[in-house]
Scaffold this motif. Structure first.
Motif, mmCIF file in Angstrom:
data_model
loop_
_atom_site.group_PDB
_atom_site.id
_atom_site.type_symbol
_atom_site.label_atom_id
_atom_site.label_comp_id
_atom_site.label_asym_id
_atom_site.label_seq_id
_atom_site.Cartn_x
_atom_site.Cartn_y
_atom_site.Cartn_z
ATOM 1 N N LEU A 1 26.782 48.649 73.895
ATOM 2 C CA LEU A 1 28.002 48.682 73.085
ATOM 3 C C LEU A 1 27.641 48.545 71.610
ATOM 4 N N PRO A 2 28.001 49.512 70.769
ATOM 5 C CA PRO A 2 27.707 49.388 69.327
ATOM 6 C C PRO A 2 28.657 48.398 68.661
ATOM 7 N N CYS A 3 28.114 47.434 67.943
ATOM 8 C CA CYS A 3 28.895 46.394 67.298
ATOM 9 C C CYS A 3 28.858 46.559 65.777
ATOM 10 N N GLY A 4 29.987 46.324 65.141
ATOM 11 C CA GLY A 4 30.076 46.352 63.692
ATOM 12 C C GLY A 4 30.399 44.975 63.156
ATOM 13 N N ALA A 5 30.816 44.907 61.907
ATOM 14 C CA ALA A 5 31.215 43.638 61.288
ATOM 15 C C ALA A 5 32.573 43.200 61.838
ATOM 16 N N LEU A 6 32.817 41.913 61.806
ATOM 17 C CA LEU A 6 34.059 41.365 62.315
ATOM 18 C C LEU A 6 35.264 41.978 61.615
ATOM 19 N N SER A 7 36.230 42.455 62.405
ATOM 20 C CA SER A 7 37.449 43.021 61.828
ATOM 21 C C SER A 7 38.301 41.928 61.206
ATOM 22 N N PRO A 8 38.699 42.092 59.948
ATOM 23 C CA PRO A 8 39.583 41.090 59.330
ATOM 24 C C PRO A 8 40.966 41.060 59.979
ATOM 25 N N LYS A 9 41.323 42.103 60.712
ATOM 26 C CA LYS A 9 42.649 42.136 61.340
ATOM 27 C C LYS A 9 42.785 41.049 62.397
ATOM 28 N N LEU A 10 41.694 40.650 63.044
ATOM 29 C CA LEU A 10 41.777 39.637 64.088
ATOM 30 C C LEU A 10 42.136 38.266 63.526
ATOM 31 N N SER A 11 41.807 38.031 62.275
ATOM 32 C CA SER A 11 42.084 36.743 61.665
ATOM 33 C C SER A 11 43.340 36.771 60.801
ATOM 34 N N GLY A 12 44.025 37.923 60.785
ATOM 35 C CA GLY A 12 45.197 38.062 59.920
ATOM 36 C C GLY A 12 46.425 37.367 60.474
#
Length: 212
Positions: free
Chosen positions: A201-212
Motif C-alpha cells: 500500500l503506497p502511503c503519503g503524508a497525513l491528511s489534514p482533513k482527518l484532524s479537521g
C-alpha cells in the motif's frame, strides 16, 4: 483531537468512564464512542484498526492512479473496538489538481461522517436514501452500492452517503469538483475481508482533513 480522545461529532474533549457512567461523555452530545488521536499513516497503524474494527474499513482498491493512503481515524475504545472508521486518500482529482477523499463507515448515530462532511448530523437521514434515484454508485465489497448527494454541505467539498453492509457509508471529497471520482467506477474493499496486500500500500503524508 491531538493527543487525547475527543467527541466524533464536535471534536471536544471527552471524559473517560467513571464511577457514575461506563461510557465516555461529551458535555454537548452525551455518551459517545471516543475518537482516538490520529497517528501518521502507516501500514502498521492501518492493520491495528482492521484487526479490531466492528465496521468495514473501506479503501479504494485498486487505488486510482497516483493516489496514496494518507491516514486512518477511528471512534471506539478498547472494550468496544472501532465503531466508526475513516480512511483518507490523496491524489490527482479527475478534473485536475489535487484531490482528497475520506471514506467513513459507521454505526447509526455516531456522527463522524457528518463531522467530516461539515454537517450537524449525526446521520444523513432516511429521507436521503428514500429520495429516488441515486446519482452515484460504487462497488463496495463487490456489491453495487448507491450513493446520494447530501445537501447542505460546505461549498469546498462534495459529500455522498449511502448504506453498505447495514451501516452508513460516507464519501467526502475536496475540492467539490473531486466528487467526480465516485462516478468513475470506484471499487471499495473492506480490508477486514479482502485480500489486499497492505505491504504494497503506497502511503503519503497525513491528511489534514482527518484532524479537521
Amino acid at each position: 483531537m491531538k493527543g487525547e480522545p475527543s467527541c466524533p461529532r464536535c471534536g471536544a474533549r471527552v471524559r473517560p468512564p467513571g464511577l457514575f457512567s461506563a461510557a465516555w461523555q461529551c458535555d454537548l452530545h452525551g455518551p459517545v464512542p471516543p475518537l482516538q488521536p490520529v497517528v501518521p499513516p502507516s501500514v502498521e497503524a492501518l492493520e491495528v484498526v482492521v484487526r479490531r474494527s466492528r465496521v468495514p474499513v473501506w479503501l479504494p482498491w485498486p487505488l486510482p492512479p497516483g493516489w496514496l493512503f494518507t491516514g486512518v481515524a477511528h471512534a471506539g475504545d478498547d472494550r468496544s473496538g472501532p465503531r466508526a472508521v475513516a480512511v483518507a486518500c490523496t491524489g490527482p482529482a479527475p478534473l485536475g489538481g489535487p484531490g482528497e477523499l475520506v471514506l467513513v463507515a459507521e454505526e447509526i448515530g455516531i456522527g463522524l461522517g457528518a463531522r467530516y462532511a461539515g454537517l450537524p448530523g449525526p446521520d444523513p437521514g432516511t429521507e436521503l436514501v428514500d429520495g429516488g434515484h441515486a446519482p452515484a454508485k460504487v462497488l463496495a465489497a463487490g456489491r453495487p452500492t448507491a450513493l446520494w448527494c447530501v445537501p447542505g454541505a460546505p461549498a469546498d467539498r462534495a459529500v455522498y452517503a449511502g448504506e453498505a453492509m447495514g451501516l452508513w457509508l460516507w464519501a467526502v471529497l475536496w475540492p467539490g469538483k473531486a466528487g467526480h471520482l465516485v462516478y468513475d467506477d470506484l471499487e471499495l474493499s473492506d480490508l477486514r475481508e479482502s485480500k489486499v496486500e497492505l505491504d504494497n500500500l503506497p502511503c503519503g503524508a497525513l491528511s489534514p482533513k482527518l484532524s479537521g
